[in-house]
Design an enzyme around this catalytic site. Structure first.
Site, PDB file in Angstrom:
ATOM      1  N   GLU A   5       0.847  -1.181   0.000  1.00 49.20           N
ATOM      2  CA  GLU A   5       0.000   0.000   0.000  1.00 49.20           C
ATOM      3  C   GLU A   5       0.894   1.246   0.000  1.00 49.20           C
ATOM      4  O   GLU A   5       1.847   1.297   0.780  1.00 49.20           O
ATOM      5  CB  GLU A   5      -0.908   0.034   1.245  1.00 49.20           C
ATOM      6  CG  GLU A   5      -1.891   1.178   1.173  1.00 49.20           C
ATOM      7  CD  GLU A   5      -2.866   1.225   2.358  1.00 49.20           C
ATOM      8  OE1 GLU A   5      -2.760   0.384   3.264  1.00 49.20           O
ATOM      9  OE2 GLU A   5      -3.719   2.108   2.337  1.00 49.20           O
ATOM     10  N   HIS A  53      -6.501  -1.876  15.223  1.00 49.11           N
ATOM     11  CA  HIS A  53      -6.692  -1.163  13.957  1.00 49.11           C
ATOM     12  C   HIS A  53      -6.514  -2.102  12.755  1.00 49.11           C
ATOM     13  O   HIS A  53      -7.384  -2.184  11.893  1.00 49.11           O
ATOM     14  CB  HIS A  53      -5.715   0.007  13.885  1.00 49.11           C
ATOM     15  CG  HIS A  53      -5.805   0.822  12.637  1.00 49.11           C
ATOM     16  ND1 HIS A  53      -6.569   1.971  12.538  1.00 49.11           N
ATOM     17  CD2 HIS A  53      -5.250   0.665  11.411  1.00 49.11           C
ATOM     18  CE1 HIS A  53      -6.470   2.474  11.318  1.00 49.11           C
ATOM     19  NE2 HIS A  53      -5.665   1.699  10.611  1.00 49.11           N
ATOM     20  N   GLU A  54      -5.398  -2.797  12.731  1.00 46.78           N
ATOM     21  CA  GLU A  54      -5.131  -3.664  11.565  1.00 46.78           C
ATOM     22  C   GLU A  54      -6.131  -4.814  11.517  1.00 46.78           C
ATOM     23  O   GLU A  54      -6.585  -5.210  10.451  1.00 46.78           O
ATOM     24  CB  GLU A  54      -3.697  -4.203  11.591  1.00 46.78           C
ATOM     25  CG  GLU A  54      -2.610  -3.132  11.706  1.00 46.78           C
ATOM     26  CD  GLU A  54      -2.726  -1.981  10.720  1.00 46.78           C
ATOM     27  OE1 GLU A  54      -3.236  -2.203   9.598  1.00 46.78           O
ATOM     28  OE2 GLU A  54      -2.333  -0.850  11.060  1.00 46.78           O
ATOM     29  N   GLU A 112      -9.743   4.238   6.181  1.00 49.95           N
ATOM     30  CA  GLU A 112      -8.909   4.697   7.300  1.00 49.95           C
ATOM     31  C   GLU A 112      -9.702   5.486   8.342  1.00 49.95           C
ATOM     32  O   GLU A 112      -9.562   5.251   9.539  1.00 49.95           O
ATOM     33  CB  GLU A 112      -7.707   5.499   6.803  1.00 49.95           C
ATOM     34  CG  GLU A 112      -6.708   4.675   5.972  1.00 49.95           C
ATOM     35  CD  GLU A 112      -6.173   3.437   6.688  1.00 49.95           C
ATOM     36  OE1 GLU A 112      -6.315   3.341   7.935  1.00 49.95           O
ATOM     37  OE2 GLU A 112      -5.604   2.557   6.006  1.00 49.95           O
ATOM     38  N   GLY A 117       3.201   2.453  10.813  1.00 48.29           N
ATOM     39  CA  GLY A 117       2.937   1.661  12.009  1.00 48.29           C
ATOM     40  C   GLY A 117       2.775   0.190  11.691  1.00 48.29           C
ATOM     41  O   GLY A 117       3.435  -0.667  12.269  1.00 48.29           O
ATOM     42  N   ALA A 118       1.895  -0.113  10.755  1.00 52.99           N
ATOM     43  CA  ALA A 118       1.611  -1.507  10.442  1.00 52.99           C
ATOM     44  C   ALA A 118       0.770  -1.570   9.173  1.00 52.99           C
ATOM     45  O   ALA A 118       0.310  -0.541   8.677  1.00 52.99           O
ATOM     46  CB  ALA A 118       0.854  -2.171  11.591  1.00 52.99           C
ATOM     47  N   MET A 119       0.565  -2.794   8.678  1.00 53.56           N
ATOM     48  CA  MET A 119      -0.168  -2.952   7.425  1.00 53.56           C
ATOM     49  C   MET A 119      -1.083  -4.164   7.485  1.00 53.56           C
ATOM     50  O   MET A 119      -0.681  -5.248   7.889  1.00 53.56           O
ATOM     51  CB  MET A 119       0.841  -3.080   6.273  1.00 53.56           C
ATOM     52  CG  MET A 119       0.216  -3.255   4.913  1.00 53.56           C
ATOM     53  SD  MET A 119      -0.769  -1.785   4.445  1.00 53.56           S
ATOM     54  CE  MET A 119      -2.039  -2.588   3.478  1.00 53.56           C
ATOM     55  N   GLU A 120      -2.312  -3.958   7.017  1.00 57.71           N
ATOM     56  CA  GLU A 120      -3.391  -4.929   7.187  1.00 57.71           C
ATOM     57  C   GLU A 120      -3.477  -5.998   6.095  1.00 57.71           C
ATOM     58  O   GLU A 120      -4.567  -6.527   5.862  1.00 57.71           O
ATOM     59  CB  GLU A 120      -4.724  -4.177   7.240  1.00 57.71           C
ATOM     60  CG  GLU A 120      -5.166  -3.532   5.903  1.00 57.71           C
ATOM     61  CD  GLU A 120      -4.803  -2.061   5.732  1.00 57.71           C
ATOM     62  OE1 GLU A 120      -3.849  -1.620   6.398  1.00 57.71           O
ATOM     63  OE2 GLU A 120      -5.453  -1.374   4.932  1.00 57.71           O
ATOM     64  N   ASN A 121      -2.385  -6.351   5.428  1.00 54.81           N
ATOM     65  CA  ASN A 121      -2.422  -7.371   4.378  1.00 54.81           C
ATOM     66  C   ASN A 121      -3.305  -8.551   4.788  1.00 54.81           C
ATOM     67  O   ASN A 121      -3.248  -9.027   5.913  1.00 54.81           O
ATOM     68  CB  ASN A 121      -1.010  -7.900   4.105  1.00 54.81           C
ATOM     69  CG  ASN A 121       0.018  -6.803   4.085  1.00 54.81           C
ATOM     70  OD1 ASN A 121      -0.065  -5.918   3.266  1.00 54.81           O
ATOM     71  ND2 ASN A 121       0.946  -6.842   5.031  1.00 54.81           N
TER      72      ASN A 121
HETATM   73  N1  ARG Z   1      -3.062   0.907   5.801  1.00 56.86           N
HETATM   74  C1  ARG Z   1      -2.040   1.062   6.784  1.00 56.86           C
HETATM   75  C2  ARG Z   1      -2.741   1.372   8.084  1.00 56.86           C
HETATM   76  O1  ARG Z   1      -3.414   2.360   8.235  1.00 56.86           O
HETATM   77  C3  ARG Z   1      -1.039   2.115   6.483  1.00 56.86           C
HETATM   78  C4  ARG Z   1      -0.331   1.988   5.182  1.00 56.86           C
HETATM   79  C5  ARG Z   1       0.548   3.132   4.948  1.00 56.86           C
HETATM   80  N2  ARG Z   1       1.105   3.089   3.657  1.00 56.86           N
HETATM   81  C6  ARG Z   1       1.704   4.119   3.085  1.00 56.86           C
HETATM   82  N3  ARG Z   1       2.156   3.958   1.902  1.00 56.86           N
HETATM   83  N4  ARG Z   1       1.854   5.264   3.631  1.00 56.86           N
HETATM   84  O2  ARG Z   1      -2.763   0.632   8.984  1.00 56.86           O
HETATM   85 ZN    ZN Z   2      -5.349   1.814   8.620  1.00 59.68          ZN
END
Ligand code: ARG
Ligand code: ZN
Length: 866
Positions: free
Chosen positions: A116, A292-293, A315, A256-260
């Site tokens: 992302e 959140h994730e 978001e 912070g983190a990513m919701e894959n």
């Molecule tokens: N979706 C992720 C979250 O809110 C954040 C991803 C951020 N990615 C970026 N390219 N800035 O948990």
């Molecule tokens: Zn998010």
């Protein structure tokens, strides 16, 4: 070139299935991507795939080599007449060289991905846009000894071993997903396993992958995950949908983190915790980010965004959900205060800057620049206002309809609002303006009281000043909660006035009037209860009225808010007339503060928040022009006044907080907060016991909150003692980078005249690295965002220092560079000298011939702003 929201077009082609094979190698990773593609509608346009920083090795269509294609830095264009076909793309990438931490990268001995928003195109040529949803099969080949764990989205469906020491694992994700939710991780980790039984009785395996040796620090994250899963079932009826949920903690991560899907990747800072190395805030943040994730699995993954302009769809909603979760897990008022502080310190500042944008932006050059406090946190406030307007039940009905309509689809913010409206029959057509209008609305309240008739009238007007991106503003639909207090502090009820009954007026026009009759005296209005809208409120409160609200408002948030207004008033008054202090104002403030101590037993979370003065950033948003030194020193002086005038109370409060061995629970968190707050006032007030208390607490602390509490308090005391404690701390924690980050940040924030000479020492510390975003944020980010006197030094040295490093970071990690440049772009409210110095550095950065898109967007906007 900027992309516009209004330019959206449906994709020319769709992809139903993707099969990927990865042959991992640190410098020459091969990726073979086989996609089933269909033409979308009748047209003869070419297939245009996104791709960046990758090498094309081969290309076939239905197994025949393709000759009719063109490729440039950003796109691969294939001319074909086929309507349904199999495309096979082979690419080569260099994960070790990839310092942008976007796409597939290799760091600290492991491979991981961040796709992302538009990182998937750094892995293969693809329709890298969120409205192209496909099912993925992924096979990973890698050396078994070095990379025993090979992970991707979904379920493991096969594995095997080769003769040359390599092994392979095949994953299949049964859900359709956009490319930005793809993930791959390969490495040697410790694994913490657990499980969760869903409300319908399914067993979900939970797996947490952490650095070797860090297993003990994973328990809080796993416990938080289970709480989040149970909470989402209870509050929203949403259940997890795969049989396995994996979380991997990595040390190199941009955000912070990513919701894959099924495979979250986390910055280790938001996973790892134990009492010795993590603070109460760390424990809190881990729970919040894990939540959140996890919540994204429904709000983001099952229903995703049609295009990136809709980012707040997932978001804003997911931040709102994580805020509600955190509030339910701990203190609601403390949580609300935290949320509001982010808005007032950072979101209002963004509105006032060249980067101002609505929660649904209209124009974007680099999408990564729009993961902002506006999209996230103001976005969450907009969702919260709908929650207020519809009520909890109505909101839930809306969410249910949203999933009923859109599960498995990529949709827009409008689709969301429409579902909320259709489910409840509440008209949200005017409310939608929040999505397209940027800026901070100002609500101005005045009142009159007619003694003879006992008639009290509130006049409420709203207006939104123009912003950099938008000159014309309209009146918004604002849920404005309020109450009236009589002189005894009781709430005035009058059922004949609907707004009083509802404790809320829905502002929809520029001006509203509310009248109550039959009152014997003029009431005190308590306004914007619980911060019911992301606006600034103006009402000419007397300090007596503020004290009255502090004591009597039925809304805890508003009691806190009134305390902050009282401090702000003292600070601004001292900043503007330092030579003739308003003693009467200060005395009444001290009386009010004195009363707050009585709350410490019954409501310690509220007491701690009320006893803290507003930050420099919050104060800055209350004035049109920031006089750096005057404002800074005034804030210090008011704190100092509180420290010295009430030293006995601080000492008593400190001594009263008796806490057993470390546990992360609400009661103890509150006690530690009060204790460390008292300590900092005792040190600042130069209380006779201060130095002894510092050393004693430092020696006896069994947890990071109390150790760090000592260091933070010691900043207010003699430099020698602070330096000495810092040296001890560094010796003890040198090997733990996450703890060292706290030390870096404390150093970078220090108010001292030689700060510019000390920063280079930090940057040459053996544990510092420009490649690691956490280190960069700790030193450079802390300095630029929070070292007021150092960063804004009147000789421009702070600005120059930051600019030097922005230029270095530009070629390493543009995303991080574009984040920490923010304070330099927010020059608009400073004095002429500083404005010029800041713009000079921006111009210097703009001169760089190889400037990234990320920085070009922010720097040019900022330089062009009036
Ligand atoms: N979706 C992720 C979250 O809110 C954040 C991803 C951020 N990615 C970026 N390219 N800035 O948990
Ligand atoms: Zn998010």
């Amino acid at each position: 070139v900027a992309k516009k929201r209004s330019d959206y077009q449906t994709p020319d082609f769709l992809i139903s299935h993707v099969d990927m094979v990865f042959h991992l190698d640190v410098e020459n990773t091969r990726v073979i991507t086989t996609s089933q593609i269909t033409r979308n509608g009748q047209h003869d346009r070419p297939l245009v795939l996104d791709g960046e920083s990758i090498k094309l090795i081969s290309l076939t269509l239905n197994e025949d080599p393709i000759h009719d294609y063109t490729v440039n830095d950003e796109q691969l264009s294939i001319q074909t007449s086929a309507n349904t076909f199999t495309l096979c793309v082979e690419t080569e990438i260099n994960p070790r060289e990839n310092k942008t931490l976007e796409g597939l990268y290799f760091s600290a001995g492991a491979y991981c991905t961040q796709c992302e928003a538009e990182g998937f195109r750094k892995i293969t040529y693809f329709l890298d846009r969120p409205d192209v949803l496909a099912k993925y099969d992924v096979t990973i080949f890698a050396d078994k000894a070095r990379y025993p764990h090979l992970l991707s989205n979904g379920n493991q469906i096969g594995k095997g071993q080769l003769d040359d020491g390599r092994h392979w694992v095949k994953w299949q994700d049964p859900f359709n997903k956009p490319s930005y939710l793809f993930a791959l991780v390969a490495g040697d980790f410790d694994l913490l396993s657990d499980h969760f039984i869903t409300q319908s009785g399914r067993n979900v395996v939970l797996e947490l992958y952490v650095d070797k040796g860090a297993l003990d620090k994973g328990h809080h994250a796993i416990a938080s995950l289970k709480k989040a899963m149970a909470w989402d079932e209870k509050v929203f009826g949403l259940e997890y949908d795969l049989d396995i949920y994996m979380v991997v903690a990595v040390d190199f991560f941009n955000m912070g983190a990513m919701e894959n899907k099924g495979l979250n990747v986390f910055n280790s800072k938001f996973v790892l915790a134990d009492a010795q190395s993590a603070t109460d805030d760390d424990f809190f943040n881990i729970e919040a980010v894990i939540g959140h994730e996890y919540f994204h699995n429904w709000t983001g993954n099952r229903v995703t965004c049609r295009d990136w302009f809709q980012l707040s769809l997932k978001e804003g909603l997911t931040v709102f959900r994580d805020q509600q979760f955190s509030a339910d897990m701990s203190s609601p008022v403390f949580n609300r205060i935290k949320n509001v502080q982010i808005i007032r310190e950072h979101q209002f500042a963004e509105d006032a800057s060249a980067m101002a944008h609505p929660i649904r932006p209209e124009e974007v050059i680099e999408m990564n620049n729009f993961y902002t406090v506006t999209v996230y946190d103001k976005g969450a406030e907009v969702i919260r206002m709908m929650h207020t307007l519809l009520g909890a039940d109505g909101f839930r009905k809306g969410i249910d309809l949203y999933f009923e309509r859109f599960d498995g689809q990529a949709v827009t913010c409008d689709d969301f609002v429409q579902a909320m409206q259709d489910a409840t029959h509440v008209d949200l057509s005017h409310f939608r303006l929040w999505y397209s209008q940027s800026g901070t609305p100002k609500v101005t309240v005045t009142d009159t009281f007619e003694q003879s008739s006992g008639r009290y009238t509130l006049t409420i007007t709203q207006s939104t000043p123009p912003t950099a991106d938008q000159a014309q503003k309209g009146a918004l639909h604002i849920p404005f909660k309020f109450e009236l207090l009589d002189q005894q502090g009781a709430i005035i009820y009058d059922d004949s006035v609907p707004e009083l009954k509802a404790k809320m007026v829905e502002l929809t026009q520029a001006k509203h009037e509310i009248s109550v009759s039959g009152l014997s005296e003029k009431p005190t209005p308590s306004l914007l209860l619980n911060f019911s809208a992301p606006v600034k409120v103006e009402y000419p409160y007397s300090h007596q009225q503020l004290s009255h609200i502090i004591l009597h408002s039925s809304d805890e948030f508003s009691r806190w808010d009134a305390s902050q207004s009282l401090y702000s008033r003292c600070i601004h008054s001292l900043a503007t007339t330092p030579d003739s202090p308003d003693e009467e104002l200060f005395d009444s403030m001290l009386v009010a503060v004195s009363g707050m101590f009585d709350l410490a037993d019954s409501n310690p979370a509220l007491a701690a928040a009320m006893l803290s003065v507003p930050s420099f950033e919050t104060l800055s948003q209350q004035v049109d022009e920031i006089h750096v030194e005057a404002l800074y020193h005034a804030q210090r002086s008011i704190r100092n006044l509180m420290a010295t005038s009430l030293s006995e109370k601080w000492l008593a409060l400190y001594n009263k907080q008796i806490i057993g061995s470390y546990q992360y629970n609400a009661d103890d968190v509150d006690k530690r907060r009060l204790r460390n707050l008292s300590l900092s006032y005792l040190v600042q007030g130069d209380a006779p016991q201060a130095s002894k208390l510092l050393s004693a607490q430092f020696a006896s602390a069994d947890n990071m909150t109390d150790s760090l509490g000592v260091l933070k308090a010691a900043q207010y005391g003699p430099v020698a003692q602070f330096d000495n404690l810092m040296v001890q701390f560094e010796e003890r924690w040198r090997r733990d980078p996450l703890v060292l980050d706290k030390w870096f940040a404390l150093h970078a924030n220090m108010e001292r005249s030689d700060i510019l000479a000390r920063l280079p020492l930090l940057l040459s510390h053996e544990k510092f690295s420009l490649d690691n975003p956490n280190r960069v944020r700790s030193v450079l980010g802390s300095f630029a965002f929070y070292n007021v006197l150092g960063f804004h030094a009147i000789d421009g040295s702070g600005y120059r220092f930051l600019a030097d490093y922005i230029l270095k970071l530009n070629s390493v990690n543009p995303q991080v560079a574009a984040r920490i440049i923010t304070p330099l772009t927010q020059w608009q409210k400073f004095d002429d000298t500083r404005q010029e110095l800041m713009r000079y550095q921006l111009a210097r950065i703009a001169d760089c011939k190889t400037l990234s898109k990320d920085l070009i967007e922010k720097v040019s906007k900022s330089l062009n702003y009036k």
